[in-house]
Design a protein around this motif. Sequence first.
Motif, short mmCIF file in Angstrom:
data_model
loop_
_atom_site.label_atom_id
_atom_site.label_comp_id
_atom_site.label_asym_id
_atom_site.label_seq_id
_atom_site.Cartn_x
_atom_site.Cartn_y
_atom_site.Cartn_z
N ALA A 21 -80.62 -45.37 -31.21
CA ALA A 21 -80.43 -46.65 -31.91
C ALA A 21 -80.83 -47.83 -31.02
O ALA A 21 -81.46 -48.78 -31.49
CB ALA A 21 -78.97 -46.79 -32.34
N THR A 22 -80.49 -47.75 -29.74
CA THR A 22 -80.84 -48.84 -28.82
C THR A 22 -82.36 -48.91 -28.63
O THR A 22 -82.94 -50.00 -28.66
CB THR A 22 -80.15 -48.64 -27.46
OG1 THR A 22 -78.74 -48.55 -27.65
CG2 THR A 22 -80.47 -49.79 -26.51
N MET A 23 -82.99 -47.77 -28.42
CA MET A 23 -84.44 -47.74 -28.26
C MET A 23 -85.13 -48.32 -29.49
O MET A 23 -86.04 -49.15 -29.38
CB MET A 23 -84.91 -46.30 -28.02
CG MET A 23 -86.42 -46.16 -27.88
SD MET A 23 -86.95 -44.43 -27.84
CE MET A 23 -86.69 -43.97 -29.58
N THR A 24 -84.69 -47.92 -30.66
CA THR A 24 -85.30 -48.40 -31.90
C THR A 24 -85.12 -49.90 -32.05
O THR A 24 -86.05 -50.63 -32.43
CB THR A 24 -84.67 -47.67 -33.11
OG1 THR A 24 -84.88 -46.26 -32.97
CG2 THR A 24 -85.29 -48.15 -34.41
N ALA A 25 -83.92 -50.39 -31.72
CA ALA A 25 -83.65 -51.83 -31.82
C ALA A 25 -84.51 -52.63 -30.85
O ALA A 25 -85.00 -53.72 -31.19
CB ALA A 25 -82.17 -52.09 -31.57
N MET A 26 -84.69 -52.11 -29.65
CA MET A 26 -85.52 -52.81 -28.66
C MET A 26 -86.96 -52.90 -29.14
O MET A 26 -87.61 -53.95 -29.04
CB MET A 26 -85.45 -52.08 -27.32
CG MET A 26 -84.10 -52.18 -26.62
SD MET A 26 -83.93 -51.04 -25.22
CE MET A 26 -85.14 -51.72 -24.06
N GLN A 27 -87.48 -51.80 -29.68
CA GLN A 27 -88.86 -51.80 -30.16
C GLN A 27 -89.01 -52.74 -31.36
O GLN A 27 -89.98 -53.51 -31.45
CB GLN A 27 -89.28 -50.38 -30.52
CG GLN A 27 -89.40 -49.48 -29.31
CD GLN A 27 -89.81 -48.05 -29.65
OE1 GLN A 27 -90.42 -47.38 -28.86
NE2 GLN A 27 -89.46 -47.59 -30.84
N GLN A 28 -88.07 -52.70 -32.28
CA GLN A 28 -88.13 -53.58 -33.44
C GLN A 28 -88.05 -55.04 -33.02
O GLN A 28 -88.75 -55.90 -33.58
CB GLN A 28 -87.01 -53.23 -34.43
CG GLN A 28 -87.21 -51.91 -35.14
CD GLN A 28 -86.05 -51.54 -36.05
OE1 GLN A 28 -84.94 -52.07 -35.92
NE2 GLN A 28 -86.29 -50.64 -36.99
N ALA A 29 -87.19 -55.33 -32.03
CA ALA A 29 -87.06 -56.71 -31.56
C ALA A 29 -88.38 -57.21 -30.99
O ALA A 29 -88.76 -58.37 -31.20
CB ALA A 29 -85.96 -56.79 -30.51
#
Length: 529
Positions: free
Chosen positions: A411-419
């Motif tokens: 979830a953190t990795m995905t959020a960082m990429q989306q950000a």
Amino acid sequence: MRRWNGWGDDTFDKPLPDSARAFLESRLGRGEIGADASLDSACAQVPESRLDLTHGFDATPEARLRHAHGQSFADWAALRHGHVGPFPDAVASPATHDETQAAIDAARAAGAVVIPYGGGTSVVGHLKVVDDGRPVVSVDTSRNARLLELDGHNRIARLGAGAAGPVVEAQLRAQGFVLGHYPQSFDYSTLGGWVVTRSAGQQSRRYGRIEQLFHGARLACPAGDFDVGGAVASSAGPDLRELVLGSEGRLGIVTEASVHVTPVAARESFHAVFFADWNAALEAARAITHAEVPVSMLRVSNEVETDTQLRIAGHESAIAWLRRYLGVRGLGDRPAMMMFGATGSRKQAQRIKADTLAITRRAGGVHVGAAMGRIWAKNRFAGAYLRNSLWDAGFAVDTMETAVPWSRATATMTAMQQAAHLALEPFDERALAFAHLSHVYDAGCSVYMTVIWRRGADHATDTGRWRALKQAVSEAIVAHGGTISHQHGVGADHAPYLAAEKRKTGIGLIRAALAELDPDAMMNPYKLC
């Protein structure tokens, strides 16, 4: 000679293959390619020193320019575009503890600020000069690099803290030992820098992070000498080594560090294993960690990073064969890659390899041998040179990293990429964002993200895009409960997010400790907190 406005030795380049450039342009478009500022034009911007040069400091324009910046994107863009400064007023280059203390005392007498300078590799603004009206002295520790003592019986070495990675290891290996601390900045970053930023090396799973290797230190401070550590184990109150670890030059300058060393391993190999997707690779990494298999390194690239690495590497025929082979093995065309290290005696290395591969097979992993591992080991510290090649091809690059529990990694990795993607949308730009797990722990793992985007036409455009990226990704990290820095420290760039982790009381305690040894707030101010 060291590049003044980029990474590494100016006699070495890591060219970007034509196929890699075409791939990036297909994803991001063609970036701006403009002439960089010259060294002469940058030096011409250095003003007269505000210091009375009676202490043997170097106040030449080039010396002051070379000590005004690190390797953060803000530093990089400033140097390339010629938006340099402010500058230190002078540079001191002490070779011993006593000379370092004398430089600090002289700076204090002159009412100056001191910024410690090790290898100049900071990527979060540790070396940023803030003009608050006081003159600034940069204290370069690189001459203080000797092995001072090696106790092979107790496996403790004492070294000058200005020793860069190759200097540390060359001196230890000559006597049969290694420290084993290998950050990507290994060629230039220093022992003292590792300590004060709580650094993690690529093989920290075997040798330990710097806080586990750190036995004790001597510091030169405005309030005088400060010696910490040295006990084998102690329950006598708080461990004062923790004040030094992560202190980022705010307490004083680490002049000598004692560290735990290990005999040189008889065998070492690195192996690549491919999985159908990130989730399968992540679960395999967690299983290896919880089974306590003593790999020296464990790294997992997500699907985008795996694909990007293969494309940027070139060697098109070999990569095409690899993709066909993985397809035959049922992994599809978007696999995730794991790299692990087996280090130790012959029997230990064999056992580590066998136990790791047994777990990866159960998770559907396909081992492709040690050939890719040998290539990785050979080039492990050369990857940073791609920053030079990417810039010259019209692209900018930066990294952001954190550490979170296993359950929050995806979830953190995905959020960082989306950000990262969302941050560039207002600029009508796209991001190529990819990530890997770089370190593993019982409770969780790191997430290390790289972002590539197009260069702009000028300094304001480039820094505007970067600031938007940095803020958006940092806020995503904090929102998911991650640390704002797993291995790069805080500096100036991460300071706005530190309170979310340390809380008000913690920040107060840190500031109180800093004031005890630096009552005039002259040591690297405006960094950390």
